[in-house]
Motif scaffolding. Structure first.
Motif, PDB file in Angstrom:
ATOM      1  N   LEU A  72      41.877  -1.939  10.815  1.00 37.71           N
ATOM      2  CA  LEU A  72      41.779  -3.401  10.969  1.00 37.71           C
ATOM      3  C   LEU A  72      42.939  -4.086  10.264  1.00 37.71           C
ATOM      4  O   LEU A  72      43.497  -5.063  10.765  1.00 37.71           O
ATOM      5  N   ALA A  73      43.308  -3.558   9.103  1.00 39.25           N
ATOM      6  CA  ALA A  73      44.411  -4.156   8.340  1.00 39.25           C
ATOM      7  C   ALA A  73      45.735  -3.994   9.085  1.00 39.25           C
ATOM      8  O   ALA A  73      46.569  -4.902   9.099  1.00 39.25           O
ATOM      9  N   LEU A  74      45.927  -2.848   9.729  1.00 37.49           N
ATOM     10  CA  LEU A  74      47.169  -2.639  10.496  1.00 37.49           C
ATOM     11  C   LEU A  74      47.262  -3.645  11.643  1.00 37.49           C
ATOM     12  O   LEU A  74      48.339  -4.085  12.019  1.00 37.49           O
ATOM     13  N   ARG A  75      46.101  -3.973  12.218  1.00 38.68           N
ATOM     14  CA  ARG A  75      46.082  -4.885  13.369  1.00 38.68           C
ATOM     15  C   ARG A  75      46.015  -6.346  12.969  1.00 38.68           C
ATOM     16  O   ARG A  75      46.153  -7.231  13.812  1.00 38.68           O
ATOM     17  N   GLY A  76      45.746  -6.616  11.690  1.00 39.35           N
ATOM     18  CA  GLY A  76      45.557  -8.000  11.252  1.00 39.35           C
ATOM     19  C   GLY A  76      46.876  -8.703  10.970  1.00 39.35           C
ATOM     20  O   GLY A  76      47.888  -8.061  10.731  1.00 39.35           O
ATOM     21  N   SER A  77      46.827 -10.018  11.034  1.00 38.91           N
ATOM     22  CA  SER A  77      48.017 -10.784  10.638  1.00 38.91           C
ATOM     23  C   SER A  77      47.586 -12.168  10.187  1.00 38.91           C
ATOM     24  O   SER A  77      46.468 -12.604  10.471  1.00 38.91           O
ATOM     25  N   GLY A  78      48.488 -12.834   9.505  1.00 32.78           N
ATOM     26  CA  GLY A  78      48.196 -14.189   9.019  1.00 32.78           C
ATOM     27  C   GLY A  78      47.258 -14.149   7.828  1.00 32.78           C
ATOM     28  O   GLY A  78      47.188 -13.161   7.110  1.00 32.78           O
ATOM     29  N   GLU A  79      46.529 -15.246   7.681  1.00 30.43           N
ATOM     30  CA  GLU A  79      45.655 -15.373   6.518  1.00 30.43           C
ATOM     31  C   GLU A  79      44.471 -14.412   6.649  1.00 30.43           C
ATOM     32  O   GLU A  79      43.878 -14.287   7.724  1.00 30.43           O
ATOM     33  N   LEU A  80      44.147 -13.743   5.559  1.00 28.21           N
ATOM     34  CA  LEU A  80      43.015 -12.816   5.569  1.00 28.21           C
ATOM     35  C   LEU A  80      41.709 -13.604   5.448  1.00 28.21           C
ATOM     36  O   LEU A  80      41.521 -14.349   4.496  1.00 28.21           O
ATOM     37  N   LYS A  81      40.848 -13.423   6.433  1.00 27.84           N
ATOM     38  CA  LYS A  81      39.550 -14.130   6.382  1.00 27.84           C
ATOM     39  C   LYS A  81      38.476 -13.119   6.001  1.00 27.84           C
ATOM     40  O   LYS A  81      38.124 -12.230   6.791  1.00 27.84           O
ATOM     41  N   ILE A  82      37.960 -13.276   4.808  1.00 29.30           N
ATOM     42  CA  ILE A  82      37.008 -12.298   4.261  1.00 29.30           C
ATOM     43  C   ILE A  82      35.814 -12.086   5.194  1.00 29.30           C
ATOM     44  O   ILE A  82      35.445 -10.958   5.508  1.00 29.30           O
ATOM     45  N   GLU A  83      35.254 -13.216   5.673  1.00 35.41           N
ATOM     46  CA  GLU A  83      34.042 -13.074   6.488  1.00 35.41           C
ATOM     47  C   GLU A  83      34.294 -12.331   7.786  1.00 35.41           C
ATOM     48  O   GLU A  83      33.553 -11.417   8.148  1.00 35.41           O
ATOM     49  N   SER A  84      35.367 -12.710   8.497  1.00 34.74           N
ATOM     50  CA  SER A  84      35.567 -12.045   9.791  1.00 34.74           C
ATOM     51  C   SER A  84      35.997 -10.588   9.623  1.00 34.74           C
ATOM     52  O   SER A  84      35.643  -9.736  10.429  1.00 34.74           O
ATOM     53  N   PHE A  85      36.740 -10.288   8.554  1.00 36.90           N
ATOM     54  CA  PHE A  85      37.108  -8.885   8.297  1.00 36.90           C
ATOM     55  C   PHE A  85      35.834  -8.059   8.074  1.00 36.90           C
ATOM     56  O   PHE A  85      35.664  -6.986   8.662  1.00 36.90           O
ATOM     57  N   CYS A  86      34.930  -8.578   7.262  1.00 37.24           N
ATOM     58  CA  CYS A  86      33.671  -7.859   6.989  1.00 37.24           C
ATOM     59  C   CYS A  86      32.838  -7.726   8.264  1.00 37.24           C
ATOM     60  O   CYS A  86      32.244  -6.682   8.510  1.00 37.24           O
ATOM     61  N   ASP A  87      32.794  -8.792   9.054  1.00 36.88           N
ATOM     62  CA  ASP A  87      31.973  -8.740  10.275  1.00 36.88           C
ATOM     63  C   ASP A  87      32.480  -7.664  11.230  1.00 36.88           C
ATOM     64  O   ASP A  87      31.705  -6.918  11.817  1.00 36.88           O
ATOM     65  N   GLU A  88      33.797  -7.590  11.379  1.00 38.89           N
ATOM     66  CA  GLU A  88      34.378  -6.588  12.288  1.00 38.89           C
ATOM     67  C   GLU A  88      34.137  -5.170  11.758  1.00 38.89           C
ATOM     68  O   GLU A  88      33.778  -4.259  12.502  1.00 38.89           O
ATOM     69  N   LEU A  89      34.300  -5.027  10.456  1.00 40.03           N
ATOM     70  CA  LEU A  89      34.061  -3.729   9.817  1.00 40.03           C
ATOM     71  C   LEU A  89      32.602  -3.322   9.997  1.00 40.03           C
ATOM     72  O   LEU A  89      32.286  -2.162  10.314  1.00 40.03           O
ATOM     73  N   GLN A  90      31.728  -4.276   9.835  1.00 40.14           N
ATOM     74  CA  GLN A  90      30.297  -4.002   9.938  1.00 40.14           C
ATOM     75  C   GLN A  90      29.904  -3.636  11.370  1.00 40.14           C
ATOM     76  O   GLN A  90      29.086  -2.740  11.585  1.00 40.14           O
ATOM     77  N   LYS A  91      30.541  -4.307  12.329  1.00 38.03           N
ATOM     78  CA  LYS A  91      30.243  -4.010  13.740  1.00 38.03           C
ATOM     79  C   LYS A  91      30.554  -2.541  14.034  1.00 38.03           C
ATOM     80  O   LYS A  91      29.762  -1.824  14.639  1.00 38.03           O
ATOM     81  N   ARG A  92      31.716  -2.092  13.567  1.00 35.89           N
ATOM     82  CA  ARG A  92      32.121  -0.699  13.819  1.00 35.89           C
ATOM     83  C   ARG A  92      31.199   0.287  13.100  1.00 35.89           C
ATOM     84  O   ARG A  92      30.829   1.311  13.633  1.00 35.89           O
ATOM     85  N   MET A  93      30.882  -0.058  11.860  1.00 36.31           N
ATOM     86  CA  MET A  93      30.051   0.849  11.046  1.00 36.31           C
ATOM     87  C   MET A  93      28.647   0.948  11.614  1.00 36.31           C
ATOM     88  O   MET A  93      28.038   2.019  11.613  1.00 36.31           O
TER      89      MET A  93
END
Ligand code: AR6
Ligand code: MG
Length: 372
Positions: A193-214
Motif C-alpha cells: 500500500l505504501a509503494l502505491r500511495g502518494s501525497g498526504e498519508l491518511k491514517i484512516e483510509s490506510f487502515c481501512d484498506e489494510l483491514q479490507k485485505r486482512m
C-alpha cells in the motif's frame, strides 16, 4: 500513474529503510525495556549522524545489521536470481547465510530449521519449519521481518492474491504458525500500500484498506480451517491442528492500531506496548510497526525537526522490546511511502550494507518494468 523515478525511489526507500531500522534498532535490542525515552533514542541517533561526518573511513563506526537484514537479503537475492520463488534455493540461502554468520542474532528456534534444512539437503524445504514446536510452527516475527523484498517483487502484478501466495511460501520456509504467516502478510500488504500511495498519508483510509485485505485473508483461512477440522474428526490422527489462534485477530487489531494512531494526546510507549505489543511474536510486533509509520505522520513532541521517515524509526525504537525488528518493519513501510530522498544521508553512511539494498532495489525495479 506513478513516474518511474518515483517508483524506484520508493523501492530503494523500502529496502534502505528496512536496513536502517534494523541497524539503528539493534543498538537498543536486548534491553527489552517496555519503553525507551525518545531523548535516549535521539542521543544514539546523534552519534550515528556524527560518525557519518568522519572523513577517514578507518575510524568511522558502522552499525551492523542483524538476522532481519541477513534474511531479507536472501529473500531479495533468491527472487532476483531465480526471477521468482524457488523454495529450495531460498531455503538453502537462509541456511548457508546462517552457518556463514551465525552471530547475527537469530531467534532460538529457527536455528533448528537451518540445521535440519542443511542435513536434509533441502529436499523438502517446508518440512523442518512445519515440525517446529511440536508441529504448531513458530509464531515469531522472523517471517514478517524479512518480507519486504516480496512486496517489491510482486508489485507489477497488482494483485493481492499473487502477493499473498508468495508471502505465504516465503514465510513457511521457517514459520508455519498462522499468526506468523498472517503477520508477514500484514507487513507485506502495508509495504505494498505504501509503494502505491502518494501525497498526504491518511491514517484512516490506510487502515481501512489494510483491514479490507486482512479480513479477506483471515475469513478465507477460517473457512479452510473449518473444512479441515471437519475432516479431522473423521481421521483423528491424520492431521494436526496448528493452533487456536483467533481467526480474525489481525483484522481486529487494525482497529486498535487506528485508534492508537489517531489518539490525542499521543499514547505513551508503555501504553502501546500493552495495547499492541512489542515482543518477538509476530502478532505482538507487526502492529507496532504499522502504528509507528502511521503515527509518525502526525506531530510528535521532541521530534519537531525530524521528517516522517526519521520520526518513524525513532518512534518505533522508543516503543522498546524487539526494537530492531519493529524498526526494520516500520522503516520498510515508511521508506516505501516517502521514498529514498527522505532518508538521511548520514544514516545511510553509518549503516552496513546500504549499497546492497540499493542494488537489490534497482534489480527488483527492473524485474517490474521489463516486458518479460
Ligand atoms: N511455541 C512456543 N514458543 C514459541 C513458538 C511456539 N509455537 N513460536 C516461537 N516461540 P524463532 P524468529 C518462541 O526462533 O521468529 C530475533 O531477534 C521461542 O522461544 O522462530 O525468526 C529476530 O530478529 C523461540 O525461540 O525466531 C526476531 O526479532 C522464539 O519464540 C526474533 O528473534 C523465537 O522464534 C524472532 O525471530
Ligand atoms: Mg533481529
Amino acid at each position: 500513474m506513478m513516474s518511474g523515478e518515483t517508483l524506484i525511489s520508493k523501492f530503494k526507500g523500502a529496502l534502505v529503510g528496512a536496513v536502517l531500522g534494523d541497524c539503528i534498532g539493534s543498538i537498543f535490542e536486548g534491553l527489552w525495556a517496555k519503553s525507551i525515552a525518545i531523548e535516549k533514542v535521539l542521543k544514539k541517533v546523534d552519534k550515528v549522524e556524527s560518525e557519518a561526518e568522519k572523513t577517514d573511513d578507518e575510524d568511522r563506526k558502522i552499525w551492523e545489521y542483524t538476522d532481519d537484514t541477513a534474511m531479507a537479503r536472501s529473500v531479495a537475492k533468491s527472487l532476483i536470481e531465480k526471477k521468482g520463488l524457488d523454495p529450495k534455493h531460498m531455503a538453502q540461502m537462509f541456511s548457508e547465510e546462517y552457518f556463514k554468520e551465525p552471530f547475527r542474532g537469530y531467534g532460538g528456534g529457527v536455528i533448528t530449521v537451518f540445521t535440519k534444512l542443511k542435513e536434509s539437503h533441502y529436499l523438502d524445504p517446508f518440512r523442518p519449519a512445519a515440525e517446529q514446536f511440536d508441529g504448531c510452527g513458530s509464531y515469531g516475527n522472523g517471517g514478517a521481518m524479512r518480507i519486504v523484498p516480496a512486496s517489491l517483487f510482486a508489485y507489477k502484478e497488482n494483485d493481492p492474491k499473487t502477493l499473498t501466495g508468495l508471502v505465504e511460501q516465503v514465510t513457511k520456509l521457517t514459520h508455519t504458525h498462522p499468526s506468523a504467516v498472517d503477520g508477514a502478510l500484514l507487513q507485506s500488504y502495508a509495504v505494498d500500500l505504501a509503494l502505491r500511495g502518494s501525497g498526504e498519508l491518511k491514517i484512516e483510509s490506510f487502515c481501512d484498506e489494510l483491514q479490507k485485505r486482512m479480513k479477506e485473508r483471515e475469513e478465507s483461512e477460517a473457512k479452510k480451517d473449518k473444512k479441515k477440522k471437519g475432516k479431522e474428526e473423521d481421521q483423528p490422527d491424520m492431521i494436526k491442528t496448528s493452533s487456536d489462534f483467533p481467526s480474525l485477530a489481525y483484522t481486529e487489531i487494525i482497529d486498535e492500531i487506528k485508534k492508537c494512531a489517531l489518539q490525542d494526546p499521543i499514547p505513551t510507549s508503555e501504553e502501546i506496548s500493552e495495547r499492541l505489543g512489542t515482543d518477538i511474536a509476530a502478532y505482538r510486533s507487526v502492529p507496532a510497526a504499522v502504528y509507528s509509520f502511521l503515527r509518525a505522520s502526525t506531530d510528535i513532541n521532541k521530534l519537531e525537526g525530524r521528517n516522517p521517515f526519521e520520526k518513524t524509526i525513532i518512534l518505533a525504537i522508543s516503543l522498546g522490546g524487539d526494537t530492531d525488528t519493529i524498526a526494520t518493519m516500520a522503516g520498510a513501510i515508511a521508506g516505501a511511502w516517502y521514498g529514498l530522498e527522505t532518508i538521511p544521508q548520514s544514516w545511510q553512511r553509518s549503516c552496513e550494507a546500504v549499497d546492497d539494498a540499493l542494488t537489490f532495489a534497482t534489480e527488483l525495479h527492473k524485474i517490474n518494468t521489463s516486458d518479460e
